[in-house]
Write an enzyme that holds these catalytic residues in place. Sequence first.
Site, mmCIF file in Angstrom:
data_model
loop_
_atom_site.group_PDB
_atom_site.id
_atom_site.type_symbol
_atom_site.label_atom_id
_atom_site.label_comp_id
_atom_site.label_asym_id
_atom_site.label_seq_id
_atom_site.Cartn_x
_atom_site.Cartn_y
_atom_site.Cartn_z
ATOM 1 N N SER A 189 0.589 -1.191 -0.130
ATOM 2 C CA SER A 189 -0.017 -0.012 0.096
ATOM 3 C C SER A 189 0.887 1.360 -0.094
ATOM 4 C CB SER A 189 -1.019 -0.054 1.314
ATOM 5 O OG SER A 189 -1.951 0.765 1.148
ATOM 6 N N ASP A 231 -6.217 -3.559 -2.275
ATOM 7 C CA ASP A 231 -5.020 -3.403 -1.236
ATOM 8 C C ASP A 231 -4.136 -4.621 -0.689
ATOM 9 O OD1 ASP A 231 -3.473 -2.433 1.053
ATOM 10 O OD2 ASP A 231 -5.514 -2.224 2.176
#
Length: 295
Positions: A39, A159
């Site tokens: 991320s 993610d």
Amino acid sequence: MAKAGLILEGGGMRGVYTAGVLDYFDEQGLFFRFIVGVSAGACNSVSYVSHQRGRSFEINHRFCKDKRYINPLGLAQNGEIFRMDFLFHDIPDGLLPFDYDAYKNAGCENYAVITSLETGEAEYRRVADMRTDSDYVRASSSLPMFAKVVEIDGKEYLDGGVAESIPGEFSVLSGNDVQVFVLTRHKGYVKKKSRLSPLCARYYKAYPEFVKAYETRYLRYNESVRYAEQLEAKGKAVIIRPQQPAKVGNFARSPEQLEELYRCGYEDARAAFERVTALVKDCENVSLSGAVQAR
């Protein structure tokens, strides 16, 4: 010879802490040639690899109040709070130019962790060239329910932190003998089950394995922290993380708070630098060449 891995946790805007750590490393000429980021960690890694010191911090500090970057109403308007096209096109190709050639020629194995919606499992994609591989970083930083799904090779991803927040084991299995972890949560932090799990279950009902991964993320997160701490206790890792709970949340929009957290990362890296260099001094995929000129 031994090898070392640099492991970068995510955390949305808390990633400015990591930016501070990496800027100090770059300033001192410390360069890792194996990196795995998740991320915001993946986003921070690319400016470190291209030696564009200060760039990651400037993106967040300069644009945190800009609705082209973070728009609280964006979820209802276009399905995302972080404007990914702005982050991955407008900024690197114009507003704060990214040095694509320096990145490509750096000789670094840099991986971004992404989570498959179909399987709920982590995949580790090498970001060899940001001209062609930026979707790996984009998917890694696309938060469930707050960002659009990213399609890669006909499959859907979000993610990386859903499946693997702190990929220490991946680095070890990749042949790295010692690890440097940059975490964005303070020591003692214990993740709890997300209150958004019921919403996630409704939002991604067509992807039961992804929903299961989201619901159990906290278990894997806490285990990955224990794993990192076990490696450090054995003398096989150094962990750099905030000394106090960060005031900055995933969607923080305060330039002052972001700068404070960035400075914490920079100073924590300075304090840990002797331990880090002692750990990696014999590693063939790490160089310490003295201060380098920021691009």
